[in-house]
Every structure is written in structure tokens, then in C-alpha cells.
Scaffold this motif. Sequence first.
Motif, PDB file in Angstrom:
ATOM      1  N   ASN A 106       0.821  -1.211   0.000  1.00  0.00           N
ATOM      2  CA  ASN A 106       0.000   0.000   0.000  1.00  0.00           C
ATOM      3  C   ASN A 106       0.856   1.263   0.000  1.00  0.00           C
ATOM      4  OD1 ASN A 106      -2.313  -1.527   0.007  1.00  0.00           O
ATOM      5  ND2 ASN A 106      -2.706  -1.333   2.204  1.00  0.00           N
ATOM      6  N   ILE A 107       1.943   1.240   0.792  1.00  0.00           N
ATOM      7  CA  ILE A 107       2.832   2.405   0.832  1.00  0.00           C
ATOM      8  C   ILE A 107       3.455   2.651  -0.525  1.00  0.00           C
ATOM      9  CG2 ILE A 107       5.022   3.266   1.758  1.00  0.00           C
ATOM     10  CD1 ILE A 107       2.734   3.570   3.703  1.00  0.00           C
ATOM     11  N   THR A 108       3.903   1.579  -1.168  1.00  0.00           N
ATOM     12  CA  THR A 108       4.556   1.714  -2.473  1.00  0.00           C
ATOM     13  C   THR A 108       3.618   2.311  -3.509  1.00  0.00           C
ATOM     14  OG1 THR A 108       6.001  -0.160  -2.021  1.00  0.00           O
ATOM     15  CG2 THR A 108       5.720   0.450  -4.327  1.00  0.00           C
ATOM     16  N   PHE A 109       2.378   1.811  -3.564  1.00  0.00           N
ATOM     17  CA  PHE A 109       1.451   2.312  -4.560  1.00  0.00           C
ATOM     18  C   PHE A 109       0.852   3.661  -4.179  1.00  0.00           C
ATOM     19  CE2 PHE A 109       1.091  -2.326  -5.725  1.00  0.00           C
ATOM     20  CZ  PHE A 109       1.856  -2.185  -6.877  1.00  0.00           C
ATOM     21  N   THR A 110       0.976   4.047  -2.927  1.00  0.00           N
ATOM     22  CA  THR A 110       0.573   5.397  -2.540  1.00  0.00           C
ATOM     23  C   THR A 110       1.606   6.403  -3.021  1.00  0.00           C
ATOM     24  OG1 THR A 110      -0.594   4.600  -0.571  1.00  0.00           O
ATOM     25  CG2 THR A 110       0.045   6.919  -0.587  1.00  0.00           C
ATOM     26  N   VAL A 111       2.883   6.079  -2.837  1.00  0.00           N
ATOM     27  CA  VAL A 111       3.967   6.962  -3.246  1.00  0.00           C
ATOM     28  C   VAL A 111       4.103   7.005  -4.768  1.00  0.00           C
ATOM     29  CG1 VAL A 111       6.467   7.327  -3.151  1.00  0.00           C
ATOM     30  CG2 VAL A 111       5.216   6.601  -1.096  1.00  0.00           C
ATOM     31  N   ASN A 112       3.981   5.864  -5.387  1.00  0.00           N
ATOM     32  CA  ASN A 112       4.175   5.796  -6.828  1.00  0.00           C
ATOM     33  C   ASN A 112       3.168   4.828  -7.443  1.00  0.00           C
ATOM     34  OD1 ASN A 112       5.167   6.021  -9.373  1.00  0.00           O
ATOM     35  ND2 ASN A 112       7.180   5.166  -8.943  1.00  0.00           N
ATOM     36  N   PRO A 113       1.924   5.220  -7.577  1.00  0.00           N
ATOM     37  CA  PRO A 113       0.887   4.302  -8.067  1.00  0.00           C
ATOM     38  C   PRO A 113       1.076   3.859  -9.511  1.00  0.00           C
ATOM     39  CG  PRO A 113       0.031   6.539  -7.891  1.00  0.00           C
ATOM     40  CD  PRO A 113       1.381   6.545  -7.249  1.00  0.00           C
ATOM     41  N   ARG A 114       1.818   4.613 -10.281  1.00  0.00           N
ATOM     42  CA  ARG A 114       1.988   4.248 -11.688  1.00  0.00           C
ATOM     43  C   ARG A 114       2.888   3.027 -11.872  1.00  0.00           C
ATOM     44  NH1 ARG A 114       2.735   9.973 -14.957  1.00  0.00           N
ATOM     45  NH2 ARG A 114       0.735  10.877 -14.356  1.00  0.00           N
ATOM     46  N   ARG A 115       3.597   2.688 -10.843  1.00  0.00           N
ATOM     47  CA  ARG A 115       4.516   1.567 -10.981  1.00  0.00           C
ATOM     48  C   ARG A 115       3.930   0.281 -10.407  1.00  0.00           C
ATOM     49  NH1 ARG A 115      10.517   2.916  -9.265  1.00  0.00           N
ATOM     50  NH2 ARG A 115      10.736   0.882 -10.257  1.00  0.00           N
ATOM     51  N   ALA A 116       2.656   0.137 -10.528  1.00  0.00           N
ATOM     52  CA  ALA A 116       2.009  -1.088 -10.060  1.00  0.00           C
ATOM     53  C   ALA A 116       2.587  -2.290 -10.790  1.00  0.00           C
ATOM     54  CB  ALA A 116       0.504  -1.017 -10.297  1.00  0.00           C
ATOM     55  N   GLY A 117       2.980  -3.288 -10.032  1.00  0.00           N
ATOM     56  CA  GLY A 117       3.520  -4.495 -10.613  1.00  0.00           C
ATOM     57  C   GLY A 117       5.026  -4.466 -10.808  1.00  0.00           C
ATOM     58  N   LYS A 118       5.709  -3.347 -10.421  1.00  0.00           N
ATOM     59  CA  LYS A 118       7.143  -3.246 -10.643  1.00  0.00           C
ATOM     60  C   LYS A 118       7.954  -3.663  -9.401  1.00  0.00           C
ATOM     61  CE  LYS A 118       6.715  -1.446 -14.756  1.00  0.00           C
ATOM     62  NZ  LYS A 118       7.131  -2.180 -15.953  1.00  0.00           N
ATOM     63  N   LYS A 119       7.335  -3.667  -8.241  1.00  0.00           N
ATOM     64  CA  LYS A 119       8.038  -4.029  -7.014  1.00  0.00           C
ATOM     65  C   LYS A 119       7.833  -5.500  -6.700  1.00  0.00           C
ATOM     66  CE  LYS A 119       9.645   0.074  -5.953  1.00  0.00           C
ATOM     67  NZ  LYS A 119      11.086   0.340  -5.841  1.00  0.00           N
ATOM     68  N   ILE A 120       8.520  -5.992  -5.678  1.00  0.00           N
ATOM     69  CA  ILE A 120       8.426  -7.407  -5.338  1.00  0.00           C
ATOM     70  C   ILE A 120       7.001  -7.802  -4.989  1.00  0.00           C
ATOM     71  CG2 ILE A 120       9.101  -6.937  -2.935  1.00  0.00           C
ATOM     72  CD1 ILE A 120       9.686 -10.173  -4.947  1.00  0.00           C
ATOM     73  N   TRP A 121       6.286  -6.935  -4.263  1.00  0.00           N
ATOM     74  CA  TRP A 121       4.905  -7.267  -3.911  1.00  0.00           C
ATOM     75  C   TRP A 121       3.950  -7.016  -5.068  1.00  0.00           C
ATOM     76  CZ3 TRP A 121       8.032  -4.002  -1.083  1.00  0.00           C
ATOM     77  CH2 TRP A 121       7.993  -2.662  -1.480  1.00  0.00           C
ATOM     78  N   GLY A 122       4.501  -6.414  -6.119  1.00  0.00           N
ATOM     79  CA  GLY A 122       3.680  -6.193  -7.302  1.00  0.00           C
ATOM     80  C   GLY A 122       3.928  -7.223  -8.378  1.00  0.00           C
ATOM     81  N   LYS A 123       4.771  -8.216  -8.100  1.00  0.00           N
ATOM     82  CA  LYS A 123       5.033  -9.254  -9.095  1.00  0.00           C
ATOM     83  C   LYS A 123       3.872 -10.226  -9.112  1.00  0.00           C
ATOM     84  CE  LYS A 123      10.057  -9.055  -9.306  1.00  0.00           C
ATOM     85  NZ  LYS A 123      11.321  -9.768  -9.083  1.00  0.00           N
ATOM     86  N   GLU A 124       2.792  -9.750  -9.603  1.00  0.00           N
ATOM     87  CA  GLU A 124       1.554 -10.510  -9.603  1.00  0.00           C
ATOM     88  C   GLU A 124       1.312 -11.089 -10.978  1.00  0.00           C
ATOM     89  OE1 GLU A 124      -0.520  -7.176  -8.285  1.00  0.00           O
ATOM     90  OE2 GLU A 124       0.150  -7.374  -6.219  1.00  0.00           O
TER      91      GLU A 124
END
Length: 483
Positions: free
Chosen positions: A447-465
Motif C-alpha cells: 500500500n505504501i509503495t502504490f501510494t507513493v508511486n501508483p503508476r509503478r504497479a507491478g514493478k516491485k516485489i509485492w507487485g510481481k503478480e
Amino acid sequence: MAFERSALTGNDIERLSNAELLVALLQRSNPRTELSRSDRYNALAIQLESIHTRLKAEPLSLIDVWSEYAATAPTPYKYSQFVNRYSLWCKERHLKRAALNTRLSIVVNHNDLQTFRKWKLSNNRQLWERAVAILAISNGDNVASISRKIERSPQTIKKWCEIYAAGGFDQLSLPRTKAQSTKSLDDLKAKKDRLIKLIHESPRLHDINRASWSLSALAKVYERLYGASISKSSISEYFQAAGYKFKKAKKVLTSSDPEYREKLSKITQILSELTPNEKFFSIDEFGPFSVRVRGGVALVPGDEIRTIPQRQKSKGSLICTAALELSANQVTHFYSSQKNTREMIKLLTILIQKYKCERKIFFSWDTASWHASKALYEKVEEVNSEKYRSNNMTPLVELVPLPTGAQFLNVIESVFSGMSKAILHNSDYQSVDECTMAIDRYFYERNITFTVNPRRAGKKIWGKERTEAVFKEENNCKDPNWR
């Protein structure tokens, strides 16, 4: 007779010894022959340099050059003597003698050059040897050396050159086909027809206890029916030529809902017209799953074999009930003891309080019975009443259920798959609390990651969906490998 042909006088005979007299007779018996040999050799020696140059530059052989020489010289050498003189001349000057056989001459088309170079690097030996031969001939190499290099006869190399000169590399690359008799072709067609007929029948009709055909079963039944043996490799080759393949059945993601298109269109329309003061939630439950040692892919030393106990005592079980808000990519979750209407009402209460500043919120979930219970609809009707909304300052709630059997469209399934892959597989949590702490941290960081940078959904480890966390008809959000 030798004395008469010689120029010796009587005084010479008396003065010379027997040995000296013999030498004198032999030297003087035919003075014109010695002079003729010297002139012939000198005449050839003058031409040898130009002969060597021509042999290197032109598609000639020694026999060609000798023929020209013999036609013009007054007293020519025989061919074997000519070759010997030329060989000695080359040896004295440390030059490589030209091949005795006829040289081939061929010019490679500029457009074909790149293709021949690819053939030269190919793993296909037939293409490689053709390319090496043609390119070497075009560079002026002799056939004998090329023959030794590629281990092919000179006749074969000459044949390739003739084929290329006549039809280009398209003809050169054609596979050799062996002519078959009409009877052989008819027998082959009959075999194929019989095999095709067999696979259209059930193996059980032929006393084979299988649900589908195998190559060995087909070979066995074919021999029994037609009295002729056939190998499994031949059967496989026949079926491949006919376009048949062994394929595993693929699970098709389909929905049996007759209103599938209407419901899908409604969801996509809501998402396309979503205003800043409206929120759309994808809702589902993850679990129940047991807390125990879990397997998965991990980086280990090459000689280590990872194992997990087949039978384990569970340290507890969990159900994670969650809602994914699509516009901001935020997850709201809690833990439930059961999957029922009460938990859905609890989630509804949490969300309308958390998003009470919004004008309207949409709930989208699958068609599980507790997602469409009478009690839940009554609760939604209650929270949408004017009295409840004025007293609690809550938004309007609208339910937008997914089509029946369309869990693959539920976007939160993708989030659950990413979470499971990241923190549950290869895990060995010692208690339920330790597992819940890991899940809480995962969603918090997400949630913190997508709050700070929502455009990068799926780019972080928890976004590897499995898929991007957006609603699309072509998505398959539910990954069976990570659930």
C-alpha cells in the motif's frame, strides 16, 4: 659403328686408354642430340614462370597447358617429363605446385553469399559441406583439397557446382528423395488410413484397457488386426505428417453465465466513468490455508536436495478477507474464522467507515453463496437508507457481482497470487501470529509503495503478480500455481 660416327682420328685411338676411348666415343657419337636437349630445356624454363602464373589465375590444369606447349614447341617434352620439370622448378623456388586435375571455376552470386555463410555456420552437415565446397571453389581452391576437407568425392563436389551453376542455391538445398514405386506408395497410404481409422475408435473396443490411445497400443492392435508389424516411430512419423499431435487438455477459462456480456459491460462502463469521489472494490477471501512448512522453488547448492515432510502437524489455519480498491491500488484486509455473510457484512462496515468521505463505493465479487445472501442485501439496503447515511455520513453502496464462474476476472486474485508467491511458498512460520505478521507487512509495504508511486504497479516485489492489478476481460488473475 660408333667410331665411324665419331670425330676421333687414329692418333687419338693410340693415345687414349680403353676407358678414355669409351667415354670419348659416347660423348661424340651424337653431338646434335645433346645440343637439342639443352635447347628444349631452356625453351621450357623460360615459359615455366608464365605457366605457373596462368595455372594460379585461370581455370586450367597442367594437361591443358602441356597441350598448348606441345602444339607450339619444335621438340616438346612428353607430358610426364613436362610435369616433372614443372615440379622441380616449383620445388627450387618453394612454390606450391598447381593441381594436376582440371580446376573448377564458379562465381557465387552476391545475393547468395549471405545464405552460403549461414549454411557454413549451420549444424546441418549437408548444408555446411555444400557451402564450404562452393565458397572454396569460388576462391580458386582445388577440388582435391576441398574433397579431403569435407570428406566428399571430387565427383560430388563437381556435381554441386554444376547444380548451383544451373539452378542456384535453391536447387542445391533440395533434399534428396528416393523414388518410390506405386505399390509402396499405395501400401503407405493404406497404413495411414488404417491408423487414422483406429484413433477414431475407443481403445476399449479392441480390448485395450485405456481411455486414450498410446503408440504402443496402436502398434499392438494394428498387428493384431492387419497381420503386419509396425514400429512406434513409424506410427509417430505418420501422425506428424498427417498433422496429429499428442496434446494435453487445456483448462478453458469460461463462464456459463447467460448474462456474462451484460454484467461485464456494466463493470467496464462503471470503471470507465469512475469519478474521483467514487471507489471500486474487488473483494474475495484467501484460504483457508494451514500454517506449516511449505515447498517451492529456491536457490540452493547444487548437491543439496530440499525436502519437506509429507505429513505435518498444522500450526493453525487462516482465512484472509480482503478488498482491493482499484483506482489507488490499496488493500484493506482482516482475518476471519469462516467464510460467511457475517464476515462480508464486517468488511462492508469497515469500508464504508474508511471511505466515508466518498460519494459512492462499488463492491465486486464472485457469486459465492455468502456474497449474495439475503442478510447481506438487507444490510446493503440499510446502509443505503437516508437515515443511516445522514447519521453516519457514509457513502452509497452499489453491488456489482461478477458473472457466474468468472473468478478469473476478480482482480484481487492476482494480488493474492503475488502475496502467496512472495511470503507463503518456501515458508516455515512457527505460529499463526508469525504468519499474520508477514501478511500484514506485505500489504502494508504494498500500500505504501502504490501510494507513493501508483503508476509503478507491478514493478516491485509485492507487485510481481500474475497480471497487472487492473480490470481487463482478457486477464486471468487467478494463478493455480500460487494458491
